[in-house]
Design a protein around this motif. Structure first.
Motif, PDB file in Angstrom:
ATOM      1  N   ALA A  60      14.821  66.994  60.760  1.00  0.00           N
ATOM      2  CA  ALA A  60      13.696  68.087  60.751  1.00  0.00           C
ATOM      3  C   ALA A  60      14.079  69.122  59.810  1.00  0.00           C
ATOM      4  O   ALA A  60      13.188  69.795  59.320  1.00  0.00           O
ATOM      5  CB  ALA A  60      13.751  68.423  62.450  1.00  0.00           C
ATOM      6  N   ASP A  61      15.248  69.588  60.033  1.00  0.00           N
ATOM      7  CA  ASP A  61      15.629  70.716  59.047  1.00  0.00           C
ATOM      8  C   ASP A  61      17.011  70.546  58.631  1.00  0.00           C
ATOM      9  O   ASP A  61      17.948  69.810  58.971  1.00  0.00           O
ATOM     10  CB  ASP A  61      14.929  72.178  59.481  1.00  0.00           C
ATOM     11  CG  ASP A  61      15.788  72.427  60.854  1.00  0.00           C
ATOM     12  OD1 ASP A  61      17.013  71.938  61.053  1.00  0.00           O
ATOM     13  OD2 ASP A  61      15.141  72.932  61.536  1.00  0.00           O
ATOM     14  N   LEU A  62      17.321  71.414  57.744  1.00  0.00           N
ATOM     15  CA  LEU A  62      18.621  71.453  57.131  1.00  0.00           C
ATOM     16  C   LEU A  62      19.838  71.760  58.292  1.00  0.00           C
ATOM     17  O   LEU A  62      20.820  71.116  58.250  1.00  0.00           O
ATOM     18  CB  LEU A  62      19.184  72.591  56.304  1.00  0.00           C
ATOM     19  CG  LEU A  62      18.096  72.579  54.702  1.00  0.00           C
ATOM     20  CD1 LEU A  62      18.408  73.872  54.265  1.00  0.00           C
ATOM     21  CD2 LEU A  62      18.601  71.477  54.078  1.00  0.00           C
TER      22      LEU A  62
ATOM     23  N   PRO B  12      13.929  65.214  49.188  1.00  0.00           N
ATOM     24  CA  PRO B  12      13.057  66.438  49.244  1.00  0.00           C
ATOM     25  C   PRO B  12      12.989  67.087  47.874  1.00  0.00           C
ATOM     26  O   PRO B  12      13.789  66.994  46.963  1.00  0.00           O
ATOM     27  CB  PRO B  12      14.056  67.370  50.285  1.00  0.00           C
ATOM     28  CG  PRO B  12      15.197  66.356  50.805  1.00  0.00           C
ATOM     29  CD  PRO B  12      15.301  65.222  49.678  1.00  0.00           C
ATOM     30  N   PHE B  13      11.835  68.048  47.873  1.00  0.00           N
ATOM     31  CA  PHE B  13      11.798  68.785  46.520  1.00  0.00           C
ATOM     32  C   PHE B  13      12.679  70.069  46.754  1.00  0.00           C
ATOM     33  O   PHE B  13      12.691  70.797  47.898  1.00  0.00           O
ATOM     34  CB  PHE B  13      10.559  68.925  45.974  1.00  0.00           C
ATOM     35  CG  PHE B  13       9.486  69.466  46.722  1.00  0.00           C
ATOM     36  CD1 PHE B  13       8.968  70.734  47.040  1.00  0.00           C
ATOM     37  CD2 PHE B  13       8.628  68.531  47.656  1.00  0.00           C
ATOM     38  CE1 PHE B  13       8.147  71.081  47.787  1.00  0.00           C
ATOM     39  CE2 PHE B  13       7.550  68.861  48.446  1.00  0.00           C
ATOM     40  CZ  PHE B  13       7.514  70.129  48.540  1.00  0.00           C
ATOM     41  N   TRP B  87      16.497  77.587  53.114  1.00  0.00           N
ATOM     42  CA  TRP B  87      15.746  77.215  54.047  1.00  0.00           C
ATOM     43  C   TRP B  87      15.242  75.835  53.773  1.00  0.00           C
ATOM     44  O   TRP B  87      14.543  75.541  52.671  1.00  0.00           O
ATOM     45  CB  TRP B  87      14.618  78.245  54.425  1.00  0.00           C
ATOM     46  CG  TRP B  87      14.700  79.638  55.141  1.00  0.00           C
ATOM     47  CD1 TRP B  87      14.540  79.701  56.232  1.00  0.00           C
ATOM     48  CD2 TRP B  87      15.585  80.547  54.470  1.00  0.00           C
ATOM     49  NE1 TRP B  87      14.859  80.935  56.635  1.00  0.00           N
ATOM     50  CE2 TRP B  87      15.610  81.429  55.723  1.00  0.00           C
ATOM     51  CE3 TRP B  87      16.150  80.991  53.531  1.00  0.00           C
ATOM     52  CZ2 TRP B  87      16.534  82.707  55.927  1.00  0.00           C
ATOM     53  CZ3 TRP B  87      16.896  82.189  53.430  1.00  0.00           C
ATOM     54  CH2 TRP B  87      16.883  83.006  54.496  1.00  0.00           C
ATOM     55  N   GLY B  88      15.299  74.930  54.570  1.00  0.00           N
ATOM     56  CA  GLY B  88      14.741  73.696  54.155  1.00  0.00           C
ATOM     57  C   GLY B  88      14.308  72.942  55.503  1.00  0.00           C
ATOM     58  O   GLY B  88      14.848  72.941  56.495  1.00  0.00           O
ATOM     59  N   GLY B  89      13.257  71.995  55.530  1.00  0.00           N
ATOM     60  CA  GLY B  89      13.098  71.211  56.592  1.00  0.00           C
ATOM     61  C   GLY B  89      11.615  70.481  56.228  1.00  0.00           C
ATOM     62  O   GLY B  89      10.991  70.735  55.146  1.00  0.00           O
ATOM     63  N   ALA B  90      11.232  69.700  57.081  1.00  0.00           N
ATOM     64  CA  ALA B  90       9.710  68.819  57.216  1.00  0.00           C
ATOM     65  C   ALA B  90       8.673  69.645  56.928  1.00  0.00           C
ATOM     66  O   ALA B  90       7.512  69.373  56.462  1.00  0.00           O
ATOM     67  CB  ALA B  90       9.924  67.793  58.092  1.00  0.00           C
ATOM     68  N   PRO B  94       3.441  72.094  53.233  1.00  0.00           N
ATOM     69  CA  PRO B  94       2.519  70.729  53.463  1.00  0.00           C
ATOM     70  C   PRO B  94       2.652  69.641  52.542  1.00  0.00           C
ATOM     71  O   PRO B  94       2.330  68.521  52.761  1.00  0.00           O
ATOM     72  CB  PRO B  94       0.925  71.507  53.311  1.00  0.00           C
ATOM     73  CG  PRO B  94       1.582  72.901  52.529  1.00  0.00           C
ATOM     74  CD  PRO B  94       2.769  73.297  52.721  1.00  0.00           C
ATOM     75  N   ARG B  95       3.329  70.006  51.256  1.00  0.00           N
ATOM     76  CA  ARG B  95       3.291  68.937  50.256  1.00  0.00           C
ATOM     77  C   ARG B  95       4.682  67.890  50.688  1.00  0.00           C
ATOM     78  O   ARG B  95       4.829  66.932  50.215  1.00  0.00           O
ATOM     79  CB  ARG B  95       3.647  69.485  48.965  1.00  0.00           C
ATOM     80  CG  ARG B  95       2.543  70.297  48.333  1.00  0.00           C
ATOM     81  CD  ARG B  95       2.585  71.110  47.145  1.00  0.00           C
ATOM     82  NE  ARG B  95       3.453  72.195  47.690  1.00  0.00           N
ATOM     83  CZ  ARG B  95       3.746  73.079  46.530  1.00  0.00           C
ATOM     84  NH1 ARG B  95       3.420  72.980  45.386  1.00  0.00           N
ATOM     85  NH2 ARG B  95       4.963  74.183  46.885  1.00  0.00           N
ATOM     86  N   TRP B  97       8.816  67.314  52.524  1.00  0.00           N
ATOM     87  CA  TRP B  97      10.137  67.871  53.010  1.00  0.00           C
ATOM     88  C   TRP B  97      10.620  68.586  51.799  1.00  0.00           C
ATOM     89  O   TRP B  97      10.828  68.287  50.675  1.00  0.00           O
ATOM     90  CB  TRP B  97      11.122  66.857  53.246  1.00  0.00           C
ATOM     91  CG  TRP B  97      12.097  67.021  54.397  1.00  0.00           C
ATOM     92  CD1 TRP B  97      12.038  66.341  55.520  1.00  0.00           C
ATOM     93  CD2 TRP B  97      13.357  67.890  54.527  1.00  0.00           C
ATOM     94  NE1 TRP B  97      13.095  66.980  56.167  1.00  0.00           N
ATOM     95  CE2 TRP B  97      13.838  67.559  55.514  1.00  0.00           C
ATOM     96  CE3 TRP B  97      13.867  68.527  53.592  1.00  0.00           C
ATOM     97  CZ2 TRP B  97      14.981  68.277  56.108  1.00  0.00           C
ATOM     98  CZ3 TRP B  97      14.906  69.413  53.815  1.00  0.00           C
ATOM     99  CH2 TRP B  97      15.665  69.141  55.176  1.00  0.00           C
ATOM    100  N   ALA B  99      13.329  72.124  50.280  1.00  0.00           N
ATOM    101  CA  ALA B  99      14.307  73.025  50.494  1.00  0.00           C
ATOM    102  C   ALA B  99      14.405  74.040  49.635  1.00  0.00           C
ATOM    103  O   ALA B  99      14.369  73.779  48.413  1.00  0.00           O
ATOM    104  CB  ALA B  99      15.678  72.390  50.502  1.00  0.00           C
TER     105      ALA B  99
END
Lengths: 244, 244
Positions: A60-62, B12-13, B87-90, B94-95, B97, B99
């Motif tokens: 879900a997140d890092l 992820p981008f 900070w990273g997550g799904a 909106p585009r 996943w 980080a």
DNA sequence: CAAATAGTGTCTTTCAGACAATATTGT
DNA sequence: ACAATATTGTCTGAAAGACACTATTTG
């Protein structure tokens, strides 16, 4: 007209690594994983921090990703976990531009018996100072480990972090010993106790137990989710700056 | 047999954002960029931290990318720059996943006139406390800004960071004022001077100049690349913990 | 020379560090 | 009782905070 803005440019790949510390045999140690020897993997046979690609479907997140890696390698579910920083660039991985998000974790020495939970042979503990003296790690993991150790040692000067390296309940002499191991120098007994108790982060674990002749009061963390910050650093008389 | 191991899983981008602080009009302010209104961009019209995708071709590493973003928006070449975290997550974009690697920068108030260097209309300074009181920022940038402000305020208690918010040479009274602005409370003059001078990070910029009646000694940073850490925090008599 | 601010000095309190003394338990 | 370690107490010095005082420049 596209449904989404152009997102077709090349993306770096994203990984998470975890620096897992514990105190074993009176030494500060780190958990490393040996990279596969065959195949096309980079740094075959080298030891590396446990970690790997973010799984967009699973994580879900890092932080969740970091916890997953940690669980897979150690079986430990709720360690102290803190983000250390991120390292990213074109040169750090031969497969291409990559960025890794690094966390550091503290786990209690006793829990390591579970280590063999998931994997086994390719996982081992290494004494930190020996590793730093002769770094032969994969990727830029030696640099990352150095940063983690520096952060840990710095924070141990003014926080309750070492308490997370002990199984509960623990005694004040045991806790003092961990401080001394991580800091690499002796700490005054009297001042140490005053400080720990004044900081209010411990609660008496009722009973006592024995690690030596005379039993001592057992303690438990009031809050296992965060460390406490002391107003000043431990500092032997001479040293001018605490060094945070 | 493939030449490279399978790297075809979804990535992820990766973005970099910069929290740029300055003291303008006796207030701690942060630079924001307004997101485009038309098109398919997320959060149209909202204000966001300056930042964007890592350009694998342009950016050698994350810090270089951060410096590029900073240069593009402010024209400032060599600010104080420190990694804040990632900070990273799904869910945060909106585009998909994503980080982001976040840096925070301190620049001198005088340099802002150059602000209009590259872009212009869509860039503006915002008073930090007002922003935090009513967060209406794009993505999770309000959360990130909060973290940055907390980090800044915490470090100002025990480092020379505010010196990077002033153009050189500056006087001790000016520097003290910046401390007071960031901390939001008055600081004792005598203790302040003792501390600053004892920390050895300033060198006299020979001459003096006037900001008030009597001219004062001008100072310059001995080392513009890193801040100095004081042995203890500023702490008004009452407060139990410094709060690092 | 008066106003305003730069810069210095002094006193007090707090508290870490050093070290000594006492308490408690197993053998 | 003795050994070993837990736990508490005392003393001292350094440094921060509070506050008063002196110095220097402009108008």
């Amino acid at each position: 007209m596209v449904s989404k803005p152009r997102m077709e440019f090349p993306r770096p790949f994203t990984t998470v690594d975890v620096v897992i510390f514990s105190v074993i045999d009176e030494q500060l140690q780190v958990l490393l994983v040996q990279r596969p020897k065959g195949g096309e993997e980079p740094f075959p046979g080298r030891w590396a921090l446990p970690g790997g690609f973010v799984n967009v479907a699973l994580d879900a997140d890092l932080e969740a990703c970091a916890r997953r890696k940690l669980r897979e390698k150690t079986g430990v579910e709720s360690p102290y976990l803190e983000q250390l920083g991120s390292w990213g660039g074109a040169a750090r991985d031969p497969r291409g531009w990559s960025a890794t998000h690094v966390y550091f974790a503290l786990i209690a020495g006793a829990q390591l018996t579970l280590t063999k939970g998931a994997n086994a042979a390719d996982v081992a503990w290494f004494e930190v100072d020996a590793l730093l003296a002769k770094p032969r790690m994969a990727f830029d993991h030696a640099e990352i480990l150095l940063a983690a150790v520096e952060r840990l040692r710095a924070k141990v000067e003014y926080t309750s972090l070492p308490a997370f390296l002990l199984p509960e309940p623990f005694t004040l002499p045991q806790l003092q010993r961990v401080y001394e191991i991580v800091l690499g120098r002796p700490v005054d007994k009297s001042g140490f106790r005053t400080r720990m108790l004044a900081a209010q982060f411990l609660e008496e674990a009722g009973a006592v137990e024995g690690d030596s002749r005379r039993p001592a009061m057992g303690y438990r963390l009031r809050d296992r989710d965060s460390a406490v910050v002391f107003p000043r650093t431990f500092s032997p008389r001479g040293s001018p700056l605490g060094g945070r």
